[in-house]
Each structure stands twice: as structure tokens, then as C-alpha cells.
Design a protein around this motif. Structure first.
Motif, mmCIF file in Angstrom:
data_model
loop_
_atom_site.group_PDB
_atom_site.id
_atom_site.type_symbol
_atom_site.label_atom_id
_atom_site.label_comp_id
_atom_site.label_asym_id
_atom_site.label_seq_id
_atom_site.Cartn_x
_atom_site.Cartn_y
_atom_site.Cartn_z
ATOM 1 N N SER A 28 0.809 -1.219 0.000
ATOM 2 C CA SER A 28 0.000 0.000 0.000
ATOM 3 C C SER A 28 0.839 1.265 0.000
ATOM 4 O O SER A 28 0.295 2.366 -0.047
ATOM 5 C CB SER A 28 -0.922 0.013 1.225
ATOM 6 N N PRO A 30 2.746 4.351 -1.376
ATOM 7 C CA PRO A 30 2.557 5.068 -2.635
ATOM 8 C C PRO A 30 3.759 5.067 -3.558
ATOM 9 O O PRO A 30 3.619 5.286 -4.749
ATOM 10 C CB PRO A 30 2.239 6.505 -2.177
ATOM 11 N N ARG A 37 3.852 -3.663 -6.739
ATOM 12 C CA ARG A 37 2.628 -3.779 -5.947
ATOM 13 C C ARG A 37 1.872 -5.060 -6.292
ATOM 14 O O ARG A 37 1.375 -5.763 -5.408
ATOM 15 C CB ARG A 37 1.731 -2.568 -6.197
ATOM 16 N N HIS A 107 -8.990 0.100 2.494
ATOM 17 C CA HIS A 107 -7.624 -0.212 2.931
ATOM 18 C C HIS A 107 -7.465 -0.074 4.438
ATOM 19 O O HIS A 107 -6.756 -0.862 5.071
ATOM 20 C CB HIS A 107 -6.631 0.708 2.215
ATOM 21 N N HIS A 256 -6.900 3.010 -4.679
ATOM 22 C CA HIS A 256 -5.812 3.658 -3.943
ATOM 23 C C HIS A 256 -6.284 5.004 -3.390
ATOM 24 O O HIS A 256 -6.814 5.829 -4.119
ATOM 25 C CB HIS A 256 -4.606 3.858 -4.849
#
Length: 531
Positions: A28, A30, A37, A107, A256
Motif C-alpha cells: 500500500s 505510494p 505492488r 484499505h 488507492h
């Protein structure tokens, strides 16, 4: 004497739980690339399956020991706690699996569940192990010292992580070469998010084609970034001291919440697209509002979809595909993608990856200018091309994105094939119809605009938009993109004539009801607005 195999299984159990939490947090982050990922998510999924299998084996072993010993009278306290922890852990695991498969955009919930599962797993192993060690070991023995050392070491490591986390800045300078920004960012409510601009920081770039680049921006505000797959943001760029407004479709998956990506195509005379493709570097700060747009995929409404794109019109489509992939949806998807040459295929590698990852996804690329090495489809979008690749024309929702002429042709083809117009959605970036002819100031007529609710009568030259006039006279009209795309500023005209540069932000119902977009509208004569 404590069973050595049980200790080894317990250590493996806790280690696996900890490793899954670490992998989840890393996935997770960035700064991770799309490929990294994807690999981390695959590792996390495999580790999760191993964890469940190991839990089942341990639970079965524990039940067999209880049966062999027999339950007479009251059970020891530590054994009761052990059984309760197992009963709590099982539903938590099922809940995490359910959220991961159906609601993967949550998330924060997944992270909280992962940490909780790790904590319960640690207690599940630690309680019987330490109780047995303390019961059987002699004071001052090696087992007591080892157990005490492990507890102290775990506490010290935890304290070190907390201290490091507090001292670490929100944006990692080392990982992305981004200068530190000293700004106090406070949490905002969802209502404020709809109106207040986001503060973004460019963290990395990725070249897609010779004239297209993907830019990833970290969301600096302490807020969740919520969008739908296919929507766009409106950016306030500062280029050579000039503030310029441009809208770009989100190309990343809206799952995201801490970063967002756009993929601008370099246009020969486009100052912003040239700047983003040639001069934009990590560390660039920008404000953006949104997301906006009615052109988006909704899994609750669209049970199967067909995406028809040309050139950079594939950007909202890739967001939809990534979203479907992230949530592991079973939605049947067909993409028909038209470009000039093989060098103009944006997201070529990503499309190959998605075709392997999504069992219900197929795509076909069509080149208008081919070379001897091209083995695929050539030519332009035709009725034959669509009918060959879309066998079911009655149930899918069709998404169109590309130049206006391309979308007009695609809509005509679909109508010929009998597709209901209500199942055709299209994205337009609003090609301006405004006349470029310059007229002397003294020849420009002065129009009258009446804002009926605000009880204001204003004079305006023909070159000024209704939104500009409203702002100068403190008339409140909500707005978003200022380009006629999002529809936020839609306002009803009660009387008079208004010329709009762009109509993309209005629905057919709004047009019939007399609504206009003040951000791209100009009065012709006396106009009365419901504002």
C-alpha cells in the motif's frame, strides 16, 4: 515437557502473520511501482492461504489433545483463553477475506484487521507456550531467561518503531527525491472534500509511449481520496508564472486512497501537456479539485461492459480495468482500442498483464497505419470490427472515449447494430467552440444579466462568462472544472439566450429543462438566471 514441534508450529504461525502484515503495508506504500505492488499482493494472498491452512492444522491438533486428555471439571484459565482466541480469530479471518475480495478499496479496514489478526495470533501462541515454560522451568533456568529476553526484545523493537514513525516526515525525501514541505495539513470532512482543492505532490513518472507519460501524485492532505473509475480531476498548474487550469482523467485505480495517476499525451501546441511530458519532475506541487464526471464504471449497475477508445481515450478505460482487477470482479469486459501506429499503444504492457490477470477480459487493438511486423487488426473502427468482437450487444454498457469524430462514428455504428442509446456513455474533453475572432472593445455589446435569487442586475461585455460575472458580483454558483465538463455549475436560464462553448457537462434532461453551464456560457442580450 513442552512439545518441540508445537513450539516450531507456533513460531511459524506468528512469523507468517507478521510477514503478511509487513507485505500488506509495503504493497500500500505510494512509492511502489505497479509491478512491485502486484507481486506484493500476490505474495500476501499466498501467505494468507498458508496462514489459514496452518491455523486449521493447529486447531485440529489442539482439539485432538483435548479429546485425548479428556475434559473433567474446570479447564485451566490459560486453556480457556486459548480456546476463546481461536473462536475470535476464525470469524476475523473470514471477515478479512470477504473485505479483500469484495470491498478492497477499504484499505484502512484491511490494515486494522491484519494488525488485529497478528496480535491474536501472537497471544494464541504465546499464552500456552509461556504458561508451559513457566510451569515446568526452574527459577533462573535457561527457558526463563530466554522467555524474558524475547519479551524485552519485542517491547524494545516496538518502541523503536513507534519512535521512528513519529520522527519520520509524511513524505519520504530519500525514496522519491521530493523536497520537504512544511505545511500544516488538517483533516477535512467529506463535505469539505467536495469543494476544497487537494494538495498533490509528484512522486514518480513513467514513460508510456514516445509522447505519453504517466505521472503519479501523492495526496498530501489527511483525507481519503474517493473517486470512481473513469472520473477526472481539474488541476491548477503554474507554468512560467502563469496559472493554467486543465482537466485530466485519472488513470490509476480509485482503490488507492493515498495517490492518484494521470497520463497526459503531449500535444504539439499544448502548453500544459508539453510541460507535463518534458519538464515536470518529482517534487512538483499542484492543487486539484474533483473528482468530477458521470463517465464511470459502477459494478452495481454495469454487469458487463464494452470499452471503445481511441488514442489517449484509453486512460479512463485503464482505470476501470485496474479497478476491476483490484477488486477481483467477475465483470465481462471487452476493449476495442484504435490507434495510429504500434508506437502509439498506451499501456501496452499493462493491457497484456490485465489480459492474463482478468479471466473475463479480452481486447483488440486496431492500427490505422500498420507496418510489416503488425499481425493484428488494421484500418478504422467499423461495424464489422465491433460485431466480430462483441457477440452480445443486448446487455453490456458501452463506454466511448476519444476524439469527437471517433465517438460520433462509434455511436452511429452501435445504433446501426441496435444498441439502445441509454446504454452508451461517452467522455468528452470539451472541444471549445468559442470563436477566435477578436473584436475591438468599443464594438463589443454590453449585455444585462439578472441573478433572480441574489436580486442583482449586472452589466457584462459579451466576452465574459456568466460564472466570471457571478464571482465579481458575489453571486454564489458552485463550480468545479470551469471547462464545461463536470456539470457542477449547471444553472437554469429563466429567460434570454445564452451561448455555450461546451455542453458535455449537461445531461439530456438538463438541456431540455433549460440549464446551462455558466463557466463556459456567455449572454446574448438580456438573460435571467435562477441563481
Amino acid at each position: 515437557m513442552l512439545n518441540i514441534s508445537a513450539i516450531a508450529a507456533g513460531i511459524a504461525f506468528v512469523t507468517l502473520a507478521a510477514a503478511n502484515v509487513v507485505v500488506m503495508l509495503e504493497a500500500s506504500h505510494p512509492s511502489r511501482s505497479i509491478t512491485t505492488r502486484t507481486r506484493l499482493i500476490a505474495v500476501h494472498r499466498a501467505g494468507g492461504y498458508l496462514f489459514v491452512i496452518l491455523l486449521c492444522i493447529m486447531a485440529y491438533s489442539m482439539s485432538q489433545r483435548l479429546v485425548s486428555v479428556g475434559i473433567t471439571g474446570h479447564l485451566p484459565t490459560h486453556l480457556v483463553v486459548h480456546i476463546v482466541l481461536v473462536l475470535v480469530l476464525v470469524p476475523l479471518l473470514f471477515l478479512k477475506i470477504l473485505i479483500a475480495r469484495r470491498y478492497q478499496q477499504s484499505h484502512s479496514s484491511l490494515k486494522a484487521l491484519g494488525m488485529t489478526i497478528f496480535l491474536i495470533s501472537f497471544l494464541l501462541v504465546a499464552i500456552p507456550t509461556f504458561s508451559e515454560l513457566l510451569r515446568s522451568a526452574k527459577p533462573g533456568s535457561l527457558w526463563i531467561r530466554l522467555a524474558t529476553g524475547v519479551v524485552v526484545a519485542v517491547c524494545l523493537v516496538q518502541c523503536a518503531f513507534v519512535f521512528k514513525k513519529r520522527k519520520q516526515p509524511r513524505v519520504s525525501v530519500e525514496s522519491s527525491a521530493i523536497p520537504e514541505i512544511s505545511a500544516r495539513l488538517t483533516p477535512r470532512t467529506n463535505h469539505e472534500n467536495a469543494k476544497s482543492p487537494m494538495h498533490l505532490l509528484l512522486s514518480q513518472t513513467e514513460q508510456q509511449t514516445h509522447d505519453t507519460k504517466t505521472l503519479r501524485f501523492q495526496v498530501l492532505d489527511e483525507r481519503r481520496f474517493c473517486a470512481k473509475a473513469g472520473q477526472f480531476l481539474t488541476f491548477q498548474w503554474t507554468i512560467d508564472g502563469q496559472r493554467v487550469t486543465r482537466s485530466y482523467t485519472i488513470s490509476s485505480s480509485p482503490v488507492h486512497e493515498n495517490y492518484v495517476e494521470i497520463t497526459p499525451k503531449r500535444m504539439e501546441n499544448g502548453c500544459v501537456s508539453v510541460f507535463l511530458n518534458e519538464r515536470a519532475k518529482p517534487g512538483l506541487a499542484v492543487e486539484a479539485s474533483g473528482p468530477y464526471g458521470r463517465f464511470y464504471f459502477d459494478e452495481t449497475l454495469h454487469k458487463s461492459i464494452v470499452l471503445i477508445a481511441a488514442g489517449s481515450g484509453v486512460t479512463p478505460m485503464i482505470s476501470m480495468l485496474r479497478y476491476i482487477d483490484d477488486l477481483e470482479l467477475a465483470t465481462p469486459v471487452t476493449l476495442l482500442y484504435c490507434v495510429r501506429t504500434g508506437a502509439d499503444i498506451i499501456f501496452e504492457n499493462e493491457l497484456v498483464r490485465l489480459s492474463r490477470s482478468l479471466p473475463n477480459f479480452k481486447y483488440e487493438v486496431c492500427l490505422s497505419r500498420t507496418d510489416p511486423t503488425w499481425k493484428g487488426r488494421s484500418g478504422r473502427l467499423t461495424e464489422e470490427f465491433v460485431s466480430q468482437n462483441v457477440t452480445d450487444l443486448n446487455s453490456p454498457t458501452f463506454f466511448l472515449c476519444g476524439p469527437k469524430g471517433f465517438m460520433d462514428n462509434a455511436r452511429r455504428i452501435l445504433s446501426t447494430l441496435g444498441v439502445n442509446q441509454e446504454r452508451i456513455l461517452q467522455e468528452s474533453f470539451g472541444e471549445s467552440k468559442r470563436s477566435t475572432e477578436s473584436r475591438p472593445l468599443e464594438t463589443r455589446p454590453v449585455e444585462t444579466v439578472v441573478f433572480i435569487h441574489s436580486q442583482k442586475v449586472c452589466q457584462v461585455s459579451a466576452g465574459s462568462t456568466l460564472l466570471d460575472l457571478a464571482e465579481r458580483n458575489e453571486v454564489q454558483i458552485p463550480y468545479g472544472c470551469r471547462q464545461g465538463l463536470c456539470g457542477t455549475c449547471a444553472t437554469r436560464v429563466l429567460s434570454g439566450t445564452v451561448q455555450m462553448d461546451v455542453e458535455a457537462g449537461l445531461t439530456a434532461e438538463q438541456k431540455n429543462a433549460g440549464y446551462v453551464l455558466p463557466c463556459v456560457s456567455r449572454a446574448e442580450g438580456t438573460v435571467v438566471l435562477d441563481a
